[in-house]
Design a protein around this motif. Structure first.
Motif, mmCIF file in Angstrom:
data_model
loop_
_atom_site.group_PDB
_atom_site.id
_atom_site.type_symbol
_atom_site.label_atom_id
_atom_site.label_comp_id
_atom_site.label_asym_id
_atom_site.label_seq_id
_atom_site.Cartn_x
_atom_site.Cartn_y
_atom_site.Cartn_z
ATOM 1 N N VAL A 166 0.817 -1.215 0.000
ATOM 2 C CA VAL A 166 0.000 0.000 0.000
ATOM 3 C C VAL A 166 0.853 1.269 0.000
ATOM 4 C CG1 VAL A 166 -2.014 -1.114 1.012
ATOM 5 C CG2 VAL A 166 -0.358 0.016 2.512
ATOM 6 N N GLY A 167 2.181 1.110 -0.026
ATOM 7 C CA GLY A 167 3.060 2.265 -0.176
ATOM 8 C C GLY A 167 3.429 2.992 1.104
ATOM 9 N N ILE A 168 3.317 2.336 2.250
ATOM 10 C CA ILE A 168 3.775 2.971 3.497
ATOM 11 C C ILE A 168 5.272 3.221 3.330
ATOM 12 C CG2 ILE A 168 4.077 2.685 5.992
ATOM 13 C CD1 ILE A 168 1.126 2.939 5.113
ATOM 14 N N PRO A 169 5.745 4.484 3.417
ATOM 15 C CA PRO A 169 7.124 4.787 3.049
ATOM 16 C C PRO A 169 8.184 4.250 4.015
ATOM 17 C CG PRO A 169 6.015 6.759 3.802
ATOM 18 C CD PRO A 169 4.972 5.683 3.721
ATOM 19 N N VAL A 170 7.862 4.166 5.293
ATOM 20 C CA VAL A 170 8.829 3.690 6.281
ATOM 21 C C VAL A 170 8.100 2.778 7.260
ATOM 22 C CG1 VAL A 170 10.438 4.349 8.126
ATOM 23 C CG2 VAL A 170 10.199 5.813 6.118
ATOM 24 N N TYR A 171 8.659 1.602 7.454
ATOM 25 C CA TYR A 171 8.082 0.623 8.380
ATOM 26 C C TYR A 171 9.180 0.199 9.339
ATOM 27 C CZ TYR A 171 5.989 -3.852 9.885
ATOM 28 O OH TYR A 171 5.502 -4.907 10.610
ATOM 29 N N LEU A 172 8.979 0.491 10.616
ATOM 30 C CA LEU A 172 9.948 0.201 11.670
ATOM 31 C C LEU A 172 9.461 -1.003 12.460
ATOM 32 C CD1 LEU A 172 12.335 0.929 13.572
ATOM 33 C CD2 LEU A 172 10.755 2.478 14.735
ATOM 34 N N VAL A 173 10.296 -2.029 12.576
ATOM 35 C CA VAL A 173 9.970 -3.223 13.342
ATOM 36 C C VAL A 173 10.915 -3.303 14.532
ATOM 37 C CG1 VAL A 173 9.798 -5.737 13.336
ATOM 38 C CG2 VAL A 173 9.171 -4.441 11.298
ATOM 39 N N ILE A 174 10.337 -3.295 15.722
ATOM 40 C CA ILE A 174 11.117 -3.484 16.950
ATOM 41 C C ILE A 174 10.983 -4.951 17.321
ATOM 42 C CG2 ILE A 174 11.365 -2.863 19.371
ATOM 43 C CD1 ILE A 174 10.153 -0.110 18.574
ATOM 44 N N ASP A 175 12.085 -5.660 17.231
ATOM 45 C CA ASP A 175 12.098 -7.113 17.421
ATOM 46 C C ASP A 175 12.612 -7.435 18.821
ATOM 47 O OD1 ASP A 175 12.687 -9.860 17.411
ATOM 48 O OD2 ASP A 175 12.923 -9.827 15.232
ATOM 49 N N ARG A 176 11.699 -7.833 19.684
ATOM 50 C CA ARG A 176 12.067 -8.132 21.074
ATOM 51 C C ARG A 176 12.824 -9.439 21.193
ATOM 52 N NH1 ARG A 176 6.773 -7.374 24.542
ATOM 53 N NH2 ARG A 176 5.989 -8.796 22.965
ATOM 54 N N ASP A 177 12.606 -10.377 20.297
ATOM 55 C CA ASP A 177 13.322 -11.649 20.352
ATOM 56 C C ASP A 177 14.789 -11.501 19.960
ATOM 57 O OD1 ASP A 177 11.092 -13.137 21.128
ATOM 58 O OD2 ASP A 177 10.481 -13.478 19.062
ATOM 59 N N GLU A 178 15.043 -10.674 18.982
ATOM 60 C CA GLU A 178 16.399 -10.519 18.442
ATOM 61 C C GLU A 178 17.151 -9.320 19.031
ATOM 62 O OE1 GLU A 178 17.787 -12.726 16.419
ATOM 63 O OE2 GLU A 178 15.958 -13.928 16.408
ATOM 64 N N ASP A 179 16.496 -8.539 19.905
ATOM 65 C CA ASP A 179 17.116 -7.338 20.492
ATOM 66 C C ASP A 179 17.620 -6.372 19.417
ATOM 67 O OD1 ASP A 179 16.644 -8.383 23.027
ATOM 68 O OD2 ASP A 179 18.638 -9.252 23.186
ATOM 69 N N MET A 180 16.770 -6.155 18.430
ATOM 70 C CA MET A 180 17.149 -5.233 17.370
ATOM 71 C C MET A 180 15.920 -4.574 16.769
ATOM 72 S SD MET A 180 18.156 -8.032 14.387
ATOM 73 C CE MET A 180 19.434 -6.980 13.851
ATOM 74 N N LEU A 181 16.176 -3.580 15.952
ATOM 75 C CA LEU A 181 15.093 -2.977 15.196
ATOM 76 C C LEU A 181 15.516 -2.903 13.742
ATOM 77 C CD1 LEU A 181 15.577 0.413 14.644
ATOM 78 C CD2 LEU A 181 15.634 0.206 17.108
ATOM 79 N N THR A 182 14.538 -2.992 12.879
ATOM 80 C CA THR A 182 14.798 -2.957 11.443
ATOM 81 C C THR A 182 13.935 -1.874 10.818
ATOM 82 O OG1 THR A 182 15.307 -5.315 11.422
ATOM 83 C CG2 THR A 182 14.799 -4.291 9.303
ATOM 84 N N VAL A 183 14.575 -1.067 9.998
ATOM 85 C CA VAL A 183 13.888 0.004 9.278
ATOM 86 C C VAL A 183 13.760 -0.425 7.820
ATOM 87 C CG1 VAL A 183 13.950 2.427 8.597
ATOM 88 C CG2 VAL A 183 14.895 1.732 10.816
ATOM 89 N N HIS A 184 12.518 -0.576 7.381
ATOM 90 C CA HIS A 184 12.232 -0.904 5.984
ATOM 91 C C HIS A 184 11.776 0.386 5.304
ATOM 92 C CE1 HIS A 184 12.322 -5.176 6.988
ATOM 93 N NE2 HIS A 184 11.549 -4.892 8.020
ATOM 94 N N SER A 185 12.291 0.635 4.099
ATOM 95 C CA SER A 185 11.914 1.865 3.393
ATOM 96 C C SER A 185 12.001 1.660 1.885
ATOM 97 C CB SER A 185 12.816 3.027 3.831
ATOM 98 O OG SER A 185 14.172 2.752 3.535
ATOM 99 N N ASP A 186 11.614 2.686 1.163
ATOM 100 C CA ASP A 186 11.623 2.689 -0.301
ATOM 101 C C ASP A 186 10.753 1.585 -0.906
ATOM 102 O OD1 ASP A 186 13.414 4.850 -0.315
ATOM 103 O OD2 ASP A 186 15.132 3.502 -0.184
#
Length: 83
Positions: A25-45
């Motif tokens: 649907v074109g959401i420009p930035v999707y931030l995932v806070i991953d509690r299992d992996e102790d990290m966050l991932t920024v998806h974009s473009d």
């Protein structure tokens, strides 16, 4: 933004299904806070139903989200909520 759950289906739902739906649907930035992996991932473009860029950071890093969001996050406190 999405915070992963500890539900058994979290891997499929939080990390794949929702990412694909938001890109389609074109959401420009999707931030995932991953509690299992102790990290966050920024998806974009998003393009053609997929995010072309994904960058992961360990909790505790300072992360600047790409445009149009453009804010800087101090993720140090995320360490308190992992696992």
């Amino acid at each position: 933004m999405e915070v992963t759950s500890f539900h058994p289906d979290a891997d499929r739902r939080d990390r794949r299904d929702e990412r694909a739906a938001y890109a389609q649907v074109g959401i420009p930035v999707y931030l995932v806070i991953d509690r299992d992996e102790d990290m966050l991932t920024v998806h974009s473009d998003p393009e053609d139903g997929m995010y072309r860029r994904s960058v992961s950071y360990a909790h505790g890093k300072t992360v600047t989200l790409p445009a149009p969001v453009g804010i800087t996050l101090d993720t140090e406190k995320l360490k308190d909520y992992a696992h």
